[in-house]
Design a protein around this motif. Structure first.
Motif, PDB file in Angstrom:
ATOM      1  N   UNK A  47     -32.073  -3.339   6.653  1.00  8.92           N
ATOM      2  CA  UNK A  47     -32.768  -3.917   5.501  1.00  8.92           C
ATOM      3  C   UNK A  47     -31.837  -4.710   4.598  1.00  8.92           C
ATOM      4  N   UNK A  48     -30.529  -4.459   4.690  1.00  4.69           N
ATOM      5  CA  UNK A  48     -29.566  -5.146   3.829  1.00  4.69           C
ATOM      6  C   UNK A  48     -28.877  -6.323   4.514  1.00  4.69           C
ATOM      7  N   UNK A  49     -29.254  -6.634   5.739  1.00  2.74           N
ATOM      8  CA  UNK A  49     -28.621  -7.727   6.476  1.00  2.74           C
ATOM      9  C   UNK A  49     -29.054  -9.070   5.886  1.00  2.74           C
ATOM     10  N   UNK A  50     -28.070  -9.944   5.688  1.00  2.32           N
ATOM     11  CA  UNK A  50     -28.331 -11.299   5.213  1.00  2.32           C
ATOM     12  C   UNK A  50     -27.915 -12.268   6.314  1.00  2.32           C
ATOM     13  N   UNK A  51     -28.774 -13.218   6.622  1.00  9.15           N
ATOM     14  CA  UNK A  51     -28.475 -14.201   7.664  1.00  9.15           C
ATOM     15  C   UNK A  51     -28.304 -15.563   7.005  1.00  9.15           C
ATOM     16  N   UNK A  52     -27.150 -16.194   7.248  1.00 12.46           N
ATOM     17  CA  UNK A  52     -26.840 -17.519   6.691  1.00 12.46           C
ATOM     18  C   UNK A  52     -26.700 -18.479   7.859  1.00 12.46           C
ATOM     19  N   UNK A  53     -27.477 -19.558   7.846  1.00 13.90           N
ATOM     20  CA  UNK A  53     -27.462 -20.516   8.952  1.00 13.90           C
ATOM     21  C   UNK A  53     -27.068 -21.887   8.409  1.00 13.90           C
ATOM     22  N   UNK A  54     -26.117 -22.522   9.110  1.00  8.52           N
ATOM     23  CA  UNK A  54     -25.680 -23.890   8.793  1.00  8.52           C
ATOM     24  C   UNK A  54     -25.226 -24.058   7.343  1.00  8.52           C
ATOM     25  N   UNK A  55     -24.458 -23.123   6.827  1.00 15.11           N
ATOM     26  CA  UNK A  55     -23.937 -23.237   5.469  1.00 15.11           C
ATOM     27  C   UNK A  55     -22.532 -23.814   5.484  1.00 15.11           C
ATOM     28  N   UNK A  56     -22.223 -24.582   4.472  1.00 13.70           N
ATOM     29  CA  UNK A  56     -20.884 -25.143   4.311  1.00 13.70           C
ATOM     30  C   UNK A  56     -20.309 -24.531   3.039  1.00 13.70           C
ATOM     31  N   UNK A  57     -19.216 -23.807   3.184  1.00 11.49           N
ATOM     32  CA  UNK A  57     -18.598 -23.135   2.048  1.00 11.49           C
ATOM     33  C   UNK A  57     -17.179 -23.666   1.899  1.00 11.49           C
ATOM     34  N   UNK A  58     -16.889 -24.262   0.735  1.00  7.70           N
ATOM     35  CA  UNK A  58     -15.566 -24.843   0.479  1.00  7.70           C
ATOM     36  C   UNK A  58     -14.922 -24.197  -0.732  1.00  7.70           C
ATOM     37  N   UNK A  59     -13.617 -23.892  -0.606  1.00  6.80           N
ATOM     38  CA  UNK A  59     -12.819 -23.416  -1.718  1.00  6.80           C
ATOM     39  C   UNK A  59     -13.336 -22.149  -2.383  1.00  6.80           C
ATOM     40  N   UNK A  60     -13.916 -21.269  -1.631  1.00  6.04           N
ATOM     41  CA  UNK A  60     -14.482 -20.042  -2.182  1.00  6.04           C
ATOM     42  C   UNK A  60     -13.533 -18.886  -1.926  1.00  6.04           C
ATOM     43  N   UNK A  61     -13.361 -18.019  -2.914  1.00  9.48           N
ATOM     44  CA  UNK A  61     -12.545 -16.818  -2.755  1.00  9.48           C
ATOM     45  C   UNK A  61     -13.482 -15.628  -2.563  1.00  9.48           C
ATOM     46  N   UNK A  62     -13.380 -14.992  -1.411  1.00  8.01           N
ATOM     47  CA  UNK A  62     -14.206 -13.825  -1.110  1.00  8.01           C
ATOM     48  C   UNK A  62     -13.523 -12.592  -1.686  1.00  8.01           C
ATOM     49  N   UNK A  63     -14.115 -11.970  -2.676  1.00 11.23           N
ATOM     50  CA  UNK A  63     -13.572 -10.718  -3.219  1.00 11.23           C
ATOM     51  C   UNK A  63     -14.514  -9.549  -2.887  1.00 11.23           C
ATOM     52  N   UNK A  64     -15.220  -9.664  -1.786  1.00 11.45           N
ATOM     53  CA  UNK A  64     -16.129  -8.627  -1.309  1.00 11.45           C
ATOM     54  C   UNK A  64     -16.122  -8.675   0.216  1.00 11.45           C
ATOM     55  N   UNK A  65     -16.652  -7.634   0.816  1.00  8.45           N
ATOM     56  CA  UNK A  65     -16.695  -7.602   2.277  1.00  8.45           C
ATOM     57  C   UNK A  65     -17.869  -8.436   2.775  1.00  8.45           C
ATOM     58  N   UNK A  66     -17.762  -8.888   3.990  1.00 10.28           N
ATOM     59  CA  UNK A  66     -18.848  -9.650   4.600  1.00 10.28           C
ATOM     60  C   UNK A  66     -19.719  -8.753   5.485  1.00 10.28           C
ATOM     61  N   UNK A  67     -19.703  -7.471   5.151  1.00  9.48           N
ATOM     62  CA  UNK A  67     -20.522  -6.518   5.891  1.00  9.48           C
ATOM     63  C   UNK A  67     -21.990  -6.844   5.657  1.00  9.48           C
TER      64      UNK A  67
END
Length: 80
Positions: A47-67
């Motif tokens: 129920x918590x799964x997020x699906x991202x399709x064809x996204x372009x991410x530039x210069x972003x700092x991930x301070x969380x898990x991609x779980x």
């Protein structure tokens, strides 16, 4: 063998029936509960799964898990 003679036979049979019923019931619950908990955890995860399709991410700092995130055909440029 005195347990199965006249004065105690009826009580002995009742107690044996109760003990057998409880022991098999306890075994059934000990097998059933972990399976139910596993299914509940799998449902919660799904129920918590997020699906991202064809996204372009530039210069972003991930301070969380991609779980629980699924990225398909995404582009990550200069990310941390």
């Amino acid at each position: 063998m005195k347990c199965f003679n006249y004065p105690m036979k009826e009580n002995m049979m009742r107690l044996a029936t109760v003990w057998f019923t409880l022991s098999f019931g306890y075994y059934g619950l000990s097998v059933w509960f972990p399976d139910v908990i596993k299914h509940l955890q799998a449902d919660e995860y799904a129920s918590k799964v997020q699906i991202h399709i064809n996204e372009r991410i530039e210069g972003f700092t991930f301070n969380f898990t991609l779980e629980n995130q699924i990225h398909r055909n995404g582009i990550f440029i200069h990310d941390q």
